[in-house]
Design an enzyme around this catalytic site. Sequence first.
Site, mmCIF file in Angstrom:
data_model
loop_
_atom_site.group_PDB
_atom_site.id
_atom_site.type_symbol
_atom_site.label_atom_id
_atom_site.label_comp_id
_atom_site.label_asym_id
_atom_site.label_seq_id
_atom_site.Cartn_x
_atom_site.Cartn_y
_atom_site.Cartn_z
ATOM 1 N N ARG A 70 0.812 -1.220 0.000
ATOM 2 C CA ARG A 70 0.000 0.000 0.000
ATOM 3 C C ARG A 70 0.851 1.279 0.000
ATOM 4 O O ARG A 70 0.437 2.309 0.503
ATOM 5 C CB ARG A 70 -0.955 0.008 1.202
ATOM 6 C CG ARG A 70 -2.126 -0.954 1.082
ATOM 7 C CD ARG A 70 -3.078 -0.452 -0.001
ATOM 8 N NE ARG A 70 -4.320 -1.224 -0.029
ATOM 9 C CZ ARG A 70 -4.562 -2.263 -0.812
ATOM 10 N NH1 ARG A 70 -3.603 -2.661 -1.644
ATOM 11 N NH2 ARG A 70 -5.714 -2.883 -0.809
ATOM 12 N N SER A 71 2.026 1.184 -0.579
ATOM 13 C CA SER A 71 2.910 2.359 -0.624
ATOM 14 C C SER A 71 2.563 3.300 -1.766
ATOM 15 O O SER A 71 3.004 4.453 -1.783
ATOM 16 C CB SER A 71 4.370 1.907 -0.766
ATOM 17 O OG SER A 71 4.546 1.194 -1.980
ATOM 18 N N GLY A 72 1.792 2.810 -2.743
ATOM 19 C CA GLY A 72 1.480 3.610 -3.918
ATOM 20 C C GLY A 72 2.316 3.235 -5.126
ATOM 21 O O GLY A 72 2.326 3.954 -6.120
ATOM 22 N N LYS A 73 2.986 2.093 -5.072
ATOM 23 C CA LYS A 73 3.892 1.715 -6.160
ATOM 24 C C LYS A 73 3.138 1.396 -7.455
ATOM 25 O O LYS A 73 3.608 1.729 -8.548
ATOM 26 C CB LYS A 73 4.783 0.543 -5.747
ATOM 27 C CG LYS A 73 4.059 -0.710 -5.289
ATOM 28 C CD LYS A 73 5.026 -1.735 -4.723
ATOM 29 C CE LYS A 73 4.304 -3.020 -4.307
ATOM 30 N NZ LYS A 73 3.337 -2.770 -3.186
ATOM 31 N N HIS A 109 -7.969 -1.821 -9.465
ATOM 32 C CA HIS A 109 -6.884 -1.604 -10.420
ATOM 33 C C HIS A 109 -7.445 -1.347 -11.823
ATOM 34 O O HIS A 109 -6.978 -0.468 -12.542
ATOM 35 C CB HIS A 109 -5.952 -2.817 -10.446
ATOM 36 C CG HIS A 109 -4.918 -2.799 -9.366
ATOM 37 N ND1 HIS A 109 -3.588 -2.603 -9.623
ATOM 38 C CD2 HIS A 109 -5.021 -2.950 -8.028
ATOM 39 C CE1 HIS A 109 -2.898 -2.633 -8.481
ATOM 40 N NE2 HIS A 109 -3.760 -2.854 -7.510
ATOM 41 N N ARG A 138 -7.150 2.167 -14.494
ATOM 42 C CA ARG A 138 -6.401 2.151 -15.748
ATOM 43 C C ARG A 138 -7.211 2.773 -16.881
ATOM 44 O O ARG A 138 -8.435 2.661 -16.911
ATOM 45 C CB ARG A 138 -6.020 0.707 -16.116
ATOM 46 C CG ARG A 138 -5.160 0.022 -15.081
ATOM 47 C CD ARG A 138 -4.481 -1.199 -15.651
ATOM 48 N NE ARG A 138 -5.403 -2.264 -16.005
ATOM 49 C CZ ARG A 138 -5.732 -3.271 -15.199
ATOM 50 N NH1 ARG A 138 -5.239 -3.332 -13.980
ATOM 51 N NH2 ARG A 138 -6.549 -4.208 -15.609
ATOM 52 N N SER A 169 -6.718 -14.647 -11.437
ATOM 53 C CA SER A 169 -7.979 -14.560 -10.686
ATOM 54 C C SER A 169 -8.018 -15.646 -9.620
ATOM 55 O O SER A 169 -7.383 -16.688 -9.764
ATOM 56 C CB SER A 169 -9.177 -14.711 -11.638
ATOM 57 O OG SER A 169 -9.099 -15.938 -12.336
#
Length: 400
Positions: free
Chosen positions: A232-235, A271, A275, A257
């Site tokens: 959850r660092s934003g990578k 996610h 996008r 999946s």
Amino acid sequence: MELTLLGTGAPLGLPRPDCPCAVCALSRGPRARAATALLVDGALLLDLTPGAALAAARSGHSLVGVRQVLLTHPHDGPAVEVPAGLPTAGRVPDGRELTLISGHRVRAVPMDSPGTGYEVTSADGERLLYLPPGGAVAGLPENHRVPYDMVVADVTGRPDGLARLRATGAVGPVTEVIAVHLDHDVPTGAELDRRLAASGARAVPDGTTLYVGDYHEVPDVPRRTLVTGGARSGKSVEAERRLESFPEVLYVATGGSREGDPEWAERVGLHRERRPGSWRTAETCDLVPLLEEDGPALLVDCLSLWLTDAMDRVDAWDDERWAAGGQRALRKRTAELVAAVRATRRTVVAVTNEVGSGVVPGTAAGRRFRDELGRLNAAFADECEEVLLVVAGQALVLRG
């Protein structure tokens, strides 16, 4: 064609009036930006903003010779006072062309949001495209074969608009892309420069004069980038941001999946919503064939899940099988991946998890995964032009 940027900020300027945010607090002195306005060859003013005459004087220019003032977007708030001697500001209907006494031809380009873009061609043939804040072109031909010499646009607010221009050929490898309409939703200073460089664009201070058609080195977009960071660092957001101005991207999801796992399904859904709709998705861990073939940019998310799959395939979790050949088989597989990264011709952005940091897993299998991921990260990073470490949403450049 001489272009002077009298301002480069959002319509409210930067810092915004009475805004307490950190970006506005840092946007002082040379980092302050007035609302965007462009002076073309002293004859054409694109967007009329408060203090335009003073801004021109500060940059060593005058508005005395301006023969046409064109607006690109609806202006909120009180009417802007027109400096004495300037013609009345107006807008050109979409698709119409205006020829100025100075020899410039101005064509109004339709946008996908309220506003008008302007294509300006000088008497010598240099071509400039200027777009309003929050706007992307909606009316260029599908195959705009001749790239513009310069594009001045809202790169931070509409990176997809830049991607669209690249897809049609309107922006080519040597097109100079200047970011304007800069607002407080993007960090200023070195971080702004880094983000824009990843899109092949740059920002300049207010008052800068540029020459359309003159050669200027376009920011070099790294071909291989590794983005690492903790949970959850934003990578993943950082990795996606680096490719959002590309016309075509293949998103490679190595996690696949998981039936019966609603929490995983929610993660995947978030996610996908983030996008761009033009991106394609492939759920696979067979990365080597993708790296070996030509194609659009790849975003691989992530290497830690790829390693999990690779360890599953050689049964590396079992101590006896690890010692009896699992280790050798896994190292061979990771070496093949690293060799493919070294040889690839595609633009690649890969995400991985930073491991260790002093925490020792409680099982032999956990320690094995930690060690192998650390080795994979180091080997993969060695083949990348740029390596980023993301901490609390902030990207630290380790290489590049």
